[in-house]
Design an enzyme around this catalytic site. Structure first.
Site, PDB file in Angstrom:
ATOM      1  N   ARG A  66    -104.554  -4.808 -41.457  1.00  0.00           N
ATOM      2  CA  ARG A  66    -104.200  -4.165 -42.731  1.00  0.00           C
ATOM      3  C   ARG A  66    -104.914  -4.824 -43.914  1.00  0.00           C
ATOM      4  O   ARG A  66    -105.284  -4.151 -44.872  1.00  0.00           O
ATOM      5  CB  ARG A  66    -102.675  -4.228 -42.938  1.00  0.00           C
ATOM      6  CG  ARG A  66    -101.896  -3.334 -41.992  1.00  0.00           C
ATOM      7  CD  ARG A  66    -100.407  -3.623 -42.042  1.00  0.00           C
ATOM      8  NE  ARG A  66    -100.097  -4.939 -41.520  1.00  0.00           N
ATOM      9  CZ  ARG A  66     -98.853  -5.395 -41.309  1.00  0.00           C
ATOM     10  NH1 ARG A  66     -97.824  -4.633 -41.606  1.00  0.00           N
ATOM     11  NH2 ARG A  66     -98.649  -6.607 -40.833  1.00  0.00           N
ATOM     12  N   PRO A 109     -91.378 -11.819 -49.876  1.00  0.00           N
ATOM     13  CA  PRO A 109     -91.789 -12.791 -50.903  1.00  0.00           C
ATOM     14  C   PRO A 109     -93.232 -13.248 -50.683  1.00  0.00           C
ATOM     15  O   PRO A 109     -93.666 -13.443 -49.538  1.00  0.00           O
ATOM     16  CB  PRO A 109     -90.808 -13.957 -50.715  1.00  0.00           C
ATOM     17  CG  PRO A 109     -89.644 -13.379 -49.985  1.00  0.00           C
ATOM     18  CD  PRO A 109     -90.206 -12.300 -49.103  1.00  0.00           C
ATOM     19  N   VAL A 111     -96.041 -15.953 -50.519  1.00  0.00           N
ATOM     20  CA  VAL A 111     -96.033 -17.389 -50.198  1.00  0.00           C
ATOM     21  C   VAL A 111     -97.344 -18.011 -50.677  1.00  0.00           C
ATOM     22  O   VAL A 111     -98.400 -17.803 -50.052  1.00  0.00           O
ATOM     23  CB  VAL A 111     -95.860 -17.615 -48.683  1.00  0.00           C
ATOM     24  CG1 VAL A 111     -95.865 -19.114 -48.372  1.00  0.00           C
ATOM     25  CG2 VAL A 111     -94.592 -16.953 -48.174  1.00  0.00           C
ATOM     26  N   TYR A 364     -87.573  32.911 -22.882  1.00  0.00           N
ATOM     27  CA  TYR A 364     -88.616  32.954 -23.923  1.00  0.00           C
ATOM     28  C   TYR A 364     -89.664  34.033 -23.650  1.00  0.00           C
ATOM     29  O   TYR A 364     -90.760  33.976 -24.204  1.00  0.00           O
ATOM     30  CB  TYR A 364     -89.299  31.579 -24.022  1.00  0.00           C
ATOM     31  CG  TYR A 364     -88.513  30.566 -24.817  1.00  0.00           C
ATOM     32  CD1 TYR A 364     -88.740  30.380 -26.178  1.00  0.00           C
ATOM     33  CD2 TYR A 364     -87.521  29.803 -24.213  1.00  0.00           C
ATOM     34  CE1 TYR A 364     -88.015  29.457 -26.907  1.00  0.00           C
ATOM     35  CE2 TYR A 364     -86.783  28.881 -24.939  1.00  0.00           C
ATOM     36  CZ  TYR A 364     -87.031  28.709 -26.283  1.00  0.00           C
ATOM     37  OH  TYR A 364     -86.305  27.793 -27.006  1.00  0.00           O
ATOM     38  N   HIS A 780     -97.039   6.158 -16.226  1.00  0.00           N
ATOM     39  CA  HIS A 780     -96.827   4.866 -15.576  1.00  0.00           C
ATOM     40  C   HIS A 780     -96.764   3.755 -16.617  1.00  0.00           C
ATOM     41  O   HIS A 780     -97.468   3.789 -17.626  1.00  0.00           O
ATOM     42  CB  HIS A 780     -97.956   4.564 -14.585  1.00  0.00           C
ATOM     43  CG  HIS A 780     -97.956   5.472 -13.398  1.00  0.00           C
ATOM     44  ND1 HIS A 780     -99.072   5.690 -12.629  1.00  0.00           N
ATOM     45  CD2 HIS A 780     -96.975   6.227 -12.842  1.00  0.00           C
ATOM     46  CE1 HIS A 780     -98.783   6.528 -11.651  1.00  0.00           C
ATOM     47  NE2 HIS A 780     -97.517   6.871 -11.764  1.00  0.00           N
ATOM     48  N   LEU A 799    -117.505   0.341 -11.603  1.00  0.00           N
ATOM     49  CA  LEU A 799    -117.481   0.614 -10.165  1.00  0.00           C
ATOM     50  C   LEU A 799    -118.770   1.305  -9.730  1.00  0.00           C
ATOM     51  O   LEU A 799    -119.339   0.988  -8.677  1.00  0.00           O
ATOM     52  CB  LEU A 799    -116.265   1.487  -9.825  1.00  0.00           C
ATOM     53  CG  LEU A 799    -114.906   0.780  -9.879  1.00  0.00           C
ATOM     54  CD1 LEU A 799    -113.773   1.790  -9.986  1.00  0.00           C
ATOM     55  CD2 LEU A 799    -114.713  -0.101  -8.646  1.00  0.00           C
TER      56      LEU A 799
END
Length: 1121
Positions: A66, A109, A111, A364, A780, A799
């Site tokens: 960011r 805040p 720092v 539907y 998965h 591969l």
């Protein structure tokens, strides 16, 4: 899916709440969340520090880097934050390929610190353990931390110490900060483990004189550990990846998934797209998405999703109607297509799930026609022929274009048809119906298919090495581009089976299953066990492969199964120790334990040295537990297949649980005898599809294993490929990998180093992921790429470069397998052998009936209730409707007793009758019996029954008799006086007339209440009026000969049945005749009897003995003398 990203706010909340460290963690819980709806006055009131401190503001939407993107506002006051947000809040921005709206922001805040006080720390999980990365220069410009950071790997089950951190990670840290950072990192690691994080990155973590500040944080947790961490996590929200909105339909399907044992997933990619999918199976769903993208449909692909794990008809209906609702909201100029696809199911009843989809299509049909939707269907598995039939029928009846295909059609061929890349066959060839596999009608010793050699390969005794022919003449042009590795050094000799250790400390067997293999099944999975026994029988095994079952929730007993034509008994044990002791020949355990108990039961099983192989079927086991199981298995030389798998199969020898599907698929795919090709896959459903593809293009499967879809399967691709390499009967290998993880690179390394010399055909699914703008978690748990090397595209290329046979797409996988196989036959590596027909196995009665092959008269008939579906139904009304309509007890009684929805006043009258008949004191015979029985120590049911058995003509049973007598007199035209005189002349009592206590001068208020209601609400009261005229005659003779409550309910109920409009006269008379009215008294008085029982138990009354002085002893005189 397991590892899920959480928001920065959630991650910091976990850290602040639960971290245990001596380091002073500052700014705990000092953050405020901002959206477009935020009330700034209320926000400042809730967080007063916003008014007094300098602030930082940034989006909290899973956006990486960011700071570099200019999406962080630094060192601002509250007014400055508001000004900054005006330029960013609800504004669209691009992050890489993803475009999204900035909606959620975090204020913290500011720092103040120096660059030297910024550090980088990251913890992430791998199969072997957890890696801790640390770099002494954190912040926006941290760069390539993988290359620069100090790294420490904490093995599974090991602990991290401050000394290790100091010595190995904090090499470049100033001495005055080492102690603080060491304590913080150890505390962070313990938090990471305790709360089941899978990834935790802080950049930067700032260390000043005041303590430790956590500035930016990114994290993922293992969502499957919810049942363990719920108390600490609370209700966690998992935000969607940046660039993709969170839709309520996704949340609805996620909720269905959470409440179901099945798997239901839905991700909306482009709600305006014209290509929609409804795919069965986690692996198959990825393959279909790949094919759509390969054929240029990526921009029009509307959704990703899957349904699997045998969802019910209702669950499939709910899933289907959600998709149909979404796709019929906005028209597309070219119309839309719906692809209902799937691999060959192992155990899901395809017809049952399709019935749910058909219901949704019927609901539907109007919108589907309006939006010009064309549907393409391809499916296989148990009862798929019936499923395809009903799907085809609904197309004809609704007029919706529905094209239906079975296992004779390649799985993804319908995608090309749907996208216009291949023609749609008018009459596709249909495979044999399930019923045709009952007997081997053909009696043919040779397989008729011309596309494969009608044989299978046996191990040869020669030790020769057969080089491949150089010529590639005859290969299809579209295959040549991908076949880069010549058939060379193919080992065909018979040699001693090597121990494929795969780097494990415990040696694991090359051969997992033999024809004599015996297994124990954990769990009461009778269908899976019967499937295993049927497979054993068609493979001509001498004995069943299942020796026993273990089920902790019952005592030891025997369970009945079929072995061919006869019935056998298998022992079921309550505990594992007894099963192991009594069956020392067993070396395989198949665990159907739930995700909650699979870990403990697997650890217990590994204490027995006789077990060499464990298959774990459960999906959703936390990854930390899986890694512990893997570590123990490696130490003990145990091979684990799974978790999250259907298992594996070795034709002619052994199959795990539901692998390979039902018997028709076993026979169709020639799985009853060994072929020459071995495969390994992640997906269970796709493993069955591979059985189909390999049986159609080669002489069949030698062995196949689905290692499971989790990130850390118990055994890896390499483990099994090395086993196949060292097995003489296997001549070529097929591997179906997928996006996520790096296991496929070990295959590349094995080929390059010469450890793998047999031909390997590979394809990694998930190639579509690189085309999506935002990250998609596929079905998965492990199917998600965390870096470029984990993408399917990268692995396929690696591969290919290593020398494996890699097709252009899954569509071409069968062609490449056929090409390699034909070459092996040509050069003599595979020698065709005679096909031997298998023994016949009778079909189970229940399955034959499901298929509609047989019929038999039902033992029972019922017309009032149906509990078979997703929802209980009373006389045709779903239970939810009963409550929605507020029908009450009277309405339910009307449905169950009279099969009618009665008018509201009728329901109220029934309820009033139950109320006034509920009790009449302890002195009446029924209550007395109940009390005596209760005081004798009997249970509730016995005491209630004792009271109910006293009901009859003399007590409480006058409702039916009164209704019959008065109805007969009234219907015959007899005057009230004639009726009274006739009953007197016949010497019969008028039922429902007379009361022991009440009289015309002391009326029964129960009767009065009912009379007032009936007169006000009933449309007609002819029989009641007749009875009241009779009462005038009888009370003139004796004041207590009143119409009592039994008589009133009896005659009023006849009026109700005859005049409410719901019954014919014959129906009304029939209900009186069969005793429906006495049921009112029985039901009402049961409430009172139960009250008396509970009262006596509550008062702790002892055994009742009737007093002597209340008994008149009348004995014959000679006996008394």
């Amino acid at each position: 899916m397991s590892a899920k990203a959480i928001s920065e706010q959630t991650g910091k909340e976990f850290l602040y709440k639960f971290i245990c460290t001596s380091a002073a963690v500052q700014n705990r819980f000092r953050y405020a969340s901002v959206t477009a709806e935020t009330d700034w006055d209320r926000l400042a009131q809730d967080h007063p520090w916003l008014l007094t401190e300098r602030l930082v503001v940034k989006p909290d939407q899973l956006i990486k880097r960011r700071g570099k993107l200019g999406l962080v506002g630094i060192n601002l006051d509250l007014q400055g934050v508001q000004e900054w947000l005006k330029a960013h809040l609800m504004k669209e921005t691009s992050v890489g390929k993803a475009k999204g709206v900035l909606k959620n922001f975090l204020i913290e805040p500011f720092v103040p610190h120096t660059q030297e006080e910024e550090f980088y720390v990251c913890i992430y999980a791998t199969r072997e353990g957890d890696h801790v990365l640390f770099h002494h220069e954190g912040g926006v410009e941290v760069g390539d931390v993988d290359a620069k950071a100090q790294r420490l790997m904490v093995a599974v089950d090991d602990k991290l110490s401050e000394d290790q951190v100091t010595e190995q990670l904090l090499i470049h840290v100033p001495d005055d900060k080492k102690q603080v950072l060491a304590s913080f990192i150890v505390g962070l690691f313990n938090l990471y483990e305790d709360l089941y994080f899978t990834y935790l990155e802080i950049n930067p973590v700032v260390v000043t004189e005041d303590g430790v500040y956590v500035l930016d944080m990114a994290a993922k947790i293992d969502a499957t550990a919810d049942y363990i961490c719920k108390a600490k996590w609370g209700d966690v929200e998992f935000p969607p990846p940046f660039g993709r909105e969170a839709y309520p339909e996704e949340a609805y399907i996620a909720d269905l998934d959470a409440k179901s044992g099945a798997s239901l997933k839905l991700t909306l990619l482009n709600p305006r797209g014209r290509i929609w999918t409804m795919v069965a199976g986690g692996g198959a769903s990825v393959v279909y998405s790949d094919t759509i993208c390969d054929l240029g449909g990526v921009d029009e692909l509307a959704n990703y999703g899957e349904y699997s794990g045998a969802p019910s008809e209702q669950q499939t209906y709910d899933y289907a109607k959600t998709i149909l609702s979404l796709m019929t909201r906005e028209k597309h100029p070219q119309g839309k297509v719906l692809i209902i696809g799937g691999s060959i199911a192992n155990f899901t009843n395809v017809a049952a799930t399709f019935k749910g989809i058909v219901r949704a299509i019927k609901d539907y049909q109007g919108p589907l026609k309006e939006h010009e939707v064309t549907i393409f269907v391809r499916r296989g598995g148990p009862n798929y022929q019936e499923g395809l039939r009903v799907m085809g029928e609904v197309g004809k009846t609704t007029g919706i274009p529905i094209h239906v295909f079975g296992t004779e059609t390649h799985m993804t061929a319908i995608v090309g048809m749907a996208l216009g890349h291949r023609p749609i066959p008018h009459q596709p060839p249909m495979d044999a119906h399930t019923a045709n596999f009952l007997l081997n009608a053909s009696n043919s010793a040779m397989t008729p298919a011309t596309t494969r050699t009608a044989s299978f390969s046996e191990p040869r005794t020669s030790n020769d090495v057969t080089p491949a022919k150089k010529s590639k003449a005859g290969l299809p042009a579209d295959c040549l581009h991908s076949i880069l590795w010549p058939l060379k050094n193919v080992v065909t000799g018979d040699h001693k089976e090597a121990q494929a250790s795969s780097g494990c400390s415990g040696a694991k067997a090359t051969t997992l299953f033999r024809k004599q293999t015996k297994a124990i099944v954990w769990g009461m999975q009778t269908r899976a066990v019967q499937g295993m026994l049927d497979f054993d029988y068609v493979c001509s095994r001498d004995e069943p492969s299942v020796a026993a079952m273990v089920y902790p929730f019952t005592g030891d007993h025997k369970q009945k199964f079929y072995w061919g034509h006869k019935e056998i008994l298998l022992p079921v044990y309550k505990n594992m120790a007894d099963a192991m002791k009594k069956h020392p020949e067993v070396d395989v355990l198949i665990s159907f334990a739930s995700l909650r108990s699979a870990f403990d039961s697997t650890i217990e099983v590994m204490q027995y040295p006789q077990i060499h192989t464990i298959a774990i079927i459960a999906e959703g086991i936390p990854e930390a537990q899986t890694r512990k199981m893997i570590k123990m298995a490696d130490e003990k030389g145990v091979t684990i297949i799974g978790p999250a798998t259907v298992g594996g199969i070795k034709p002619g020898c052994f199959k795990i649980g539901n692998t390979g599907g039902m018997l028709d698929n076993i026979l169709a795919s020639k799985l009853y005898r060994p072929g020459s090709v071995a495969y390994v896959s992640r997906s269970g459903g796709m493993s069955n599809e591979l059985n189909n593809i390999i049986s159609r293009t080669t002489d069949g499967v030698y062995e196949g294993v689905a290692i499971g879809g989790d990130r850390y399967p118990g055994s890896t691709f390499m483990d099994h490929v090395l086993r196949y390499q060292d097995t003489p009967g296997i001549k070529m290998i097929v591997m179906l990998g997928e996006i996520g993880g790096t296991e496929e690179y070990k295959i590349c390394q094995g080929i390059r180093e010469g450890r793998i010399t047999k031909p390997v055909v590979c394809w990694c699914i998930g190639t579509c992921a690189t085309m999506f703008a935002s990250e998609v978690q596929f079905g998965h748990a492990g199917a998600c790429a965390n870096q470029a090397s984990e993408t399917a595209v990268a692995k396929n290329q690696a591969l290919r470069d290593a020398g494996a046979y890699v097709p252009k797409s899954f569509d071409e996988l069968g062609n490449v397998i056929r090409t390699v196989y034909d070459e092996l036959v040509t050069n003599g590596t595979i020698v065709p052998a005679q096909e031997v027909p298998p023994p016949t196995v009778p079909m189970d009665y229940s399955w034959a009936r499901e298929l509609g092959l047989i019929r038999k008269p039902a033992s029972f008939m019922t017309s009032i209730c149906d509990e078979r579906g997703q929802e209980l139904i009373y006389a045709g009304m779903p239970i939810t409707e009963v409550f929605k309509e507020e029908m009450g007890l009277g309405g339910v009684l009307g449905l169950l007793w009279f099969q009618r929805r009665l008018p509201r006043y009728a329901c109220q009258f029934i309820e009033m009758c139950l109320m006034v008949t509920a009790d009449h004191g302890p002195a009446v015979s029924g209550a007395h019996n109940t009390i005596v029985c209760a005081r004798a120590g009997k249970d509730l049911i016995s005491s209630l029954t004792s009271g109910l058995l006293t009901i009859g003509d003399r007590f409480g049973g006058a409702l039916d008799a009164a209704a019959k007598q008065f109805s007969k007199a009234f219907d015959s035209g007899m005057l009230p006086m004639e009726f009274v005189n006739k009953m007197k002349k016949d010497g019969k009592l008028i039922m429902g007339i007379g009361h022991r206590v009440k009289s015309i001068n002391n009326p029964d208020m129960r009767v009065q209440i009912l009379k007032d209601f009936v007169k006000q609400h009933f449309p007609s009261t002819q029989l009641l009026d007749y009875a009241l005229d009779v009462e005038k005659i009888t009370t003139s003779k004796k004041p207590n000969l009143i119409l009592n409550v039994d008589g009133f309910i009896g005659v009023a109920f006849v009026d109700l049945l005859r005049t409410c409009g719901g019954f014919t006269r014959d129906e009304a008379d029939e209900f009186v005749e069969i005793g429906a009215l006495n049921g009112i008294f029985v039901l009402g008085r049961s409430m009172g009897f139960i009250g008396h029982y509970l009262d006596q138990k509550r008062l702790k009354q002892g055994l009742y003995r009737h007093p002597w002085d209340d008994i008149s002893y009348v004995l014959p005189e000679h006996m008394s003398m």
